[in-house]
Write a protein that holds these residues in place. Structure first.
Motif, PDB file in Angstrom:
ATOM      1  N   LEU A  56       0.811  -1.215   0.000  1.00 47.75           N
ATOM      2  CA  LEU A  56       0.000   0.000   0.000  1.00 47.75           C
ATOM      3  C   LEU A  56       0.845   1.266   0.000  1.00 47.75           C
ATOM      4  CD1 LEU A  56      -3.012  -0.987   2.263  1.00 47.75           C
ATOM      5  CD2 LEU A  56      -2.771  -1.106  -0.213  1.00 47.75           C
ATOM      6  N   ASN A  57       2.124   1.149  -0.295  1.00 49.48           N
ATOM      7  CA  ASN A  57       2.956   2.322  -0.574  1.00 49.48           C
ATOM      8  C   ASN A  57       2.571   2.911  -1.933  1.00 49.48           C
ATOM      9  OD1 ASN A  57       5.027   2.982   1.518  1.00 49.48           O
ATOM     10  ND2 ASN A  57       5.476   0.800   1.333  1.00 49.48           N
ATOM     11  N   PRO A  58       3.002   4.131  -2.244  1.00 51.91           N
ATOM     12  CA  PRO A  58       2.543   4.807  -3.470  1.00 51.91           C
ATOM     13  C   PRO A  58       2.738   4.026  -4.770  1.00 51.91           C
ATOM     14  CG  PRO A  58       3.585   6.388  -2.042  1.00 51.91           C
ATOM     15  CD  PRO A  58       3.792   5.046  -1.395  1.00 51.91           C
ATOM     16  N   THR A  59       3.870   3.364  -4.960  1.00 49.36           N
ATOM     17  CA  THR A  59       4.043   2.585  -6.188  1.00 49.36           C
ATOM     18  C   THR A  59       3.792   1.104  -5.953  1.00 49.36           C
ATOM     19  OG1 THR A  59       6.431   2.038  -6.092  1.00 49.36           O
ATOM     20  CG2 THR A  59       5.819   4.250  -6.900  1.00 49.36           C
ATOM     21  N   GLY A  60       3.264   0.762  -4.779  1.00 52.90           N
ATOM     22  CA  GLY A  60       2.829  -0.604  -4.537  1.00 52.90           C
ATOM     23  C   GLY A  60       3.865  -1.544  -3.958  1.00 52.90           C
ATOM     24  N   SER A  61       4.972  -1.025  -3.434  1.00 50.61           N
ATOM     25  CA  SER A  61       5.948  -1.917  -2.800  1.00 50.61           C
ATOM     26  C   SER A  61       6.780  -1.183  -1.759  1.00 50.61           C
ATOM     27  CB  SER A  61       6.883  -2.558  -3.837  1.00 50.61           C
ATOM     28  OG  SER A  61       7.997  -1.732  -4.105  1.00 50.61           O
ATOM     29  N   PHE A  62       7.513  -1.963  -0.962  1.00 52.08           N
ATOM     30  CA  PHE A  62       8.382  -1.409   0.078  1.00 52.08           C
ATOM     31  C   PHE A  62       9.515  -0.571  -0.488  1.00 52.08           C
ATOM     32  CE2 PHE A  62      10.895  -4.999  -1.260  1.00 52.08           C
ATOM     33  CZ  PHE A  62      12.219  -4.666  -0.950  1.00 52.08           C
ATOM     34  N   LYS A  63       9.792  -0.703  -1.779  1.00 49.69           N
ATOM     35  CA  LYS A  63      10.909   0.018  -2.385  1.00 49.69           C
ATOM     36  C   LYS A  63      10.764   1.537  -2.236  1.00 49.69           C
ATOM     37  CE  LYS A  63      12.653  -3.782  -4.339  1.00 49.69           C
ATOM     38  NZ  LYS A  63      13.989  -4.333  -4.092  1.00 49.69           N
ATOM     39  N   ASP A  64       9.538   2.010  -2.074  1.00 49.89           N
ATOM     40  CA  ASP A  64       9.319   3.455  -1.955  1.00 49.89           C
ATOM     41  C   ASP A  64      10.009   4.037  -0.732  1.00 49.89           C
ATOM     42  OD1 ASP A  64       7.778   3.196  -4.206  1.00 49.89           O
ATOM     43  OD2 ASP A  64       5.855   3.372  -3.183  1.00 49.89           O
ATOM     44  N   ARG A  65      10.081   3.262   0.349  1.00 50.93           N
ATOM     45  CA  ARG A  65      10.741   3.748   1.566  1.00 50.93           C
ATOM     46  C   ARG A  65      12.212   4.071   1.304  1.00 50.93           C
ATOM     47  NH1 ARG A  65       7.939   2.780   6.393  1.00 50.93           N
ATOM     48  NH2 ARG A  65       6.134   1.417   6.151  1.00 50.93           N
ATOM     49  N   GLY A  66      12.875   3.172   0.596  1.00 53.07           N
ATOM     50  CA  GLY A  66      14.282   3.410   0.302  1.00 53.07           C
ATOM     51  C   GLY A  66      14.487   4.427  -0.792  1.00 53.07           C
ATOM     52  N   MET A  67      13.555   4.447  -1.750  1.00 43.81           N
ATOM     53  CA  MET A  67      13.744   5.332  -2.903  1.00 43.81           C
ATOM     54  C   MET A  67      13.563   6.795  -2.533  1.00 43.81           C
ATOM     55  SD  MET A  67      14.890   4.686  -5.857  1.00 43.81           S
ATOM     56  CE  MET A  67      14.511   2.940  -5.989  1.00 43.81           C
ATOM     57  N   THR A  68      12.655   7.105  -1.622  1.00 46.75           N
ATOM     58  CA  THR A  68      12.512   8.503  -1.207  1.00 46.75           C
ATOM     59  C   THR A  68      13.817   9.014  -0.603  1.00 46.75           C
ATOM     60  OG1 THR A  68      11.186  10.064   0.077  1.00 46.75           O
ATOM     61  CG2 THR A  68      11.549   7.934   1.083  1.00 46.75           C
ATOM     62  N   MET A  69      14.513   8.172   0.152  1.00 47.19           N
ATOM     63  CA  MET A  69      15.792   8.559   0.745  1.00 47.19           C
ATOM     64  C   MET A  69      16.885   8.667  -0.312  1.00 47.19           C
ATOM     65  SD  MET A  69      16.063   9.171   4.036  1.00 47.19           S
ATOM     66  CE  MET A  69      17.720   8.653   4.493  1.00 47.19           C
ATOM     67  N   ALA A  70      16.981   7.656  -1.178  1.00 44.30           N
ATOM     68  CA  ALA A  70      18.053   7.640  -2.176  1.00 44.30           C
ATOM     69  C   ALA A  70      17.936   8.813  -3.143  1.00 44.30           C
ATOM     70  CB  ALA A  70      18.036   6.325  -2.947  1.00 44.30           C
ATOM     71  N   VAL A  71      16.712   9.099  -3.590  1.00 48.94           N
ATOM     72  CA  VAL A  71      16.512  10.193  -4.541  1.00 48.94           C
ATOM     73  C   VAL A  71      16.667  11.546  -3.852  1.00 48.94           C
ATOM     74  CG1 VAL A  71      14.859  11.271  -6.118  1.00 48.94           C
ATOM     75  CG2 VAL A  71      15.107   8.786  -6.085  1.00 48.94           C
ATOM     76  N   THR A  72      16.192  11.660  -2.625  1.00 45.96           N
ATOM     77  CA  THR A  72      16.381  12.913  -1.873  1.00 45.96           C
ATOM     78  C   THR A  72      17.862  13.237  -1.745  1.00 45.96           C
ATOM     79  OG1 THR A  72      14.317  12.730  -0.622  1.00 45.96           O
ATOM     80  CG2 THR A  72      16.085  14.016   0.389  1.00 45.96           C
ATOM     81  N   GLN A  73      18.664  12.253  -1.381  1.00 48.00           N
ATOM     82  CA  GLN A  73      20.099  12.495  -1.226  1.00 48.00           C
ATOM     83  C   GLN A  73      20.769  12.755  -2.567  1.00 48.00           C
ATOM     84  OE1 GLN A  73      21.695  13.066   1.446  1.00 48.00           O
ATOM     85  NE2 GLN A  73      23.821  13.060   0.700  1.00 48.00           N
ATOM     86  N   ALA A  74      20.355  12.043  -3.609  1.00 45.10           N
ATOM     87  CA  ALA A  74      20.929  12.254  -4.940  1.00 45.10           C
ATOM     88  C   ALA A  74      20.690  13.684  -5.414  1.00 45.10           C
ATOM     89  CB  ALA A  74      20.337  11.253  -5.929  1.00 45.10           C
TER      90      ALA A  74
END
Length: 373
Positions: A56-74
């Motif tokens: 139930l994350n925005p794109t439908g998987s747990f990957k969103d938790r890590g991606m918000t951090m990785a993209v924010t830092q990038a």
């Protein structure tokens, strides 16, 4: 009431970001922890069994938790493009968060063996999708090689910010239960998520992290910080893609659970440390066991997860029945992705349960009554 805006702002004091780093967020996190009372009764078990539904994350998987951090830092570091190898969910998340940030996403996917729902997500969000004649492990090798010379930031789980974002699922579980569970069961592919959860539980228990020392025990996790309790971590793999059970890389991994179809996990060493420190274990499941549990969960509890997700619950049920997980335990199973990512799996045998009748009231009523009898 404060509007929830995602894990970075909610847990910023527990994340290694600069104070002026602007969060690139889609409101990820705050996923439900669902208690499976009906399924537990049907299985004749004595346990407090929950699923953390990351689908139930925005794109439908747990990957969103890590991606918000990785993209924010990038973005904070000035990157204009990100790159990843993916079996599907990472590419979907990378594409969405890159679109949100206004940067380019390059995603390498294996030829075939990728769920169309996930591929559609990467495409609709405008990613540059590169399909390679090889598997995920080939893609991961290429991403690491390309990033040495091209101006791109890798956002696979070898990016440490990914795991920092994913650890927040453990924070939420402890918040919801008021303590850590006795066992945490999780699907294992690249092994970053089992590592991330252990980081999160360790921080909640005040063990070995600057983030938890910063709050000096005066935080939302008071009960856990005082008891230093952490769960035993149990990782489940598909039998055709089970390097942790084989003792080394699997050259040609095969499983219907495409999200964990990875033969050479990038978080190999940390995951073994998690198993040892938590006194946990790894195990494997046949594809038919995984698919049976996927359907059981949907029919008994109304929760539709993708096949790889069902590995955690399938393994937990098996270990509860055998007594390996003792009766009376509190068990949390991570459901990593939404079933809508890969509906073809459910439909491959046709529309099971479909009843076709004439468009007449009496005929429809008879069809209903036959099934209510």
């Amino acid at each position: 009431m404060t509007r929830y805006t995602g894990i970075i702002e909610h847990f910023r004091n527990r994340l290694p970001l600069a104070p002026d780093a602007k969060a690139i967020s889609l409101g990820e996190g705050a996923t439900p922890l669902i208690k499976l009372d009906k399924l537990v009764r049907a299985e004749g078990l004595e346990a407090e069994l929950y699923v953390k539904f990351e689908g139930l994350n925005p794109t439908g998987s747990f990957k969103d938790r890590g991606m918000t951090m990785a993209v924010t830092q990038a973005v904070y570091e000035g990157s204009r493009a990100i790159i990843c190898a993916s079996t599907g969910n990472t590419s979907a998340a990378a594409a969405a968060y890159a679109a949100r940030a206004g940067i380019v996403a390059f995603v390498l996917i294996p030829e075939g063996k990728i769920a169309l729902g996930k591929l559609a997500q990467a495409i609709v969000h405008g990613a540059v999708v590169i399909q390679i004649r090889g598997n995920f492990d080939d893609g991961m090798r290429l991403v690491k090689e390309v990033a040495k010379t091209a101006p791109v930031t890798i956002v696979n789980s070898i990016n440490p910010y990914r795991l920092q974002g994913q650890k927040t699922a453990a924070f939420e579980i402890v918040e919801a239960l008021g303590r850590a569970p006795d066992f945490h069961c999780i699907p294992v592919g690249n092994a970053g998520n089992i590592t991330a959860h252990w980081i999160g539980y360790s921080e909640c228990a005040g063990i070995g992290t600057e983030a938890c020392l910063h709050c000096q025990g005066d935080c939302a996790f008071l009960g856990v910080a005082s008891t230093r309790k952490r769960p035993r971590m149990v990782g489940y793999q598909a039998a055709g893609s089970a390097p942790f059970l084989r003792g080394g890389p699997v050259a040609n991994p095969e499983t219907i659970a495409t999200a964990i179809r990875i033969g050479d996990p990038q978080s190999w060493a940390p995951a073994w440390i998690v198993r040892e420190e938590s006194d946990g274990w790894f195990d494997e499941l046949e594809d038919q066991e995984i698919l049976a549990t996927q359907r059981l969960l949907a029919e008994k509890e109304g929760v539709f997860c993708e096949p790889a997700s069902a590995a955690s619950l399938s393994g937990a049920l098996r270990d509860l029945h055998s007594g390996k997980i003792p009766a009376g335990s509190t068990v949390v199973c991570t459901l990593t992705g939404n079933g809508l990512k890969d509906p073809d799996i459910i439909l491959k045998d046709g529309l099971r349960g479909l009843v076709q009748v004439d468009a007449e009231q009496g005929v429809v009523e008879r069809a209903l009554l036959e099934r209510l009898a």
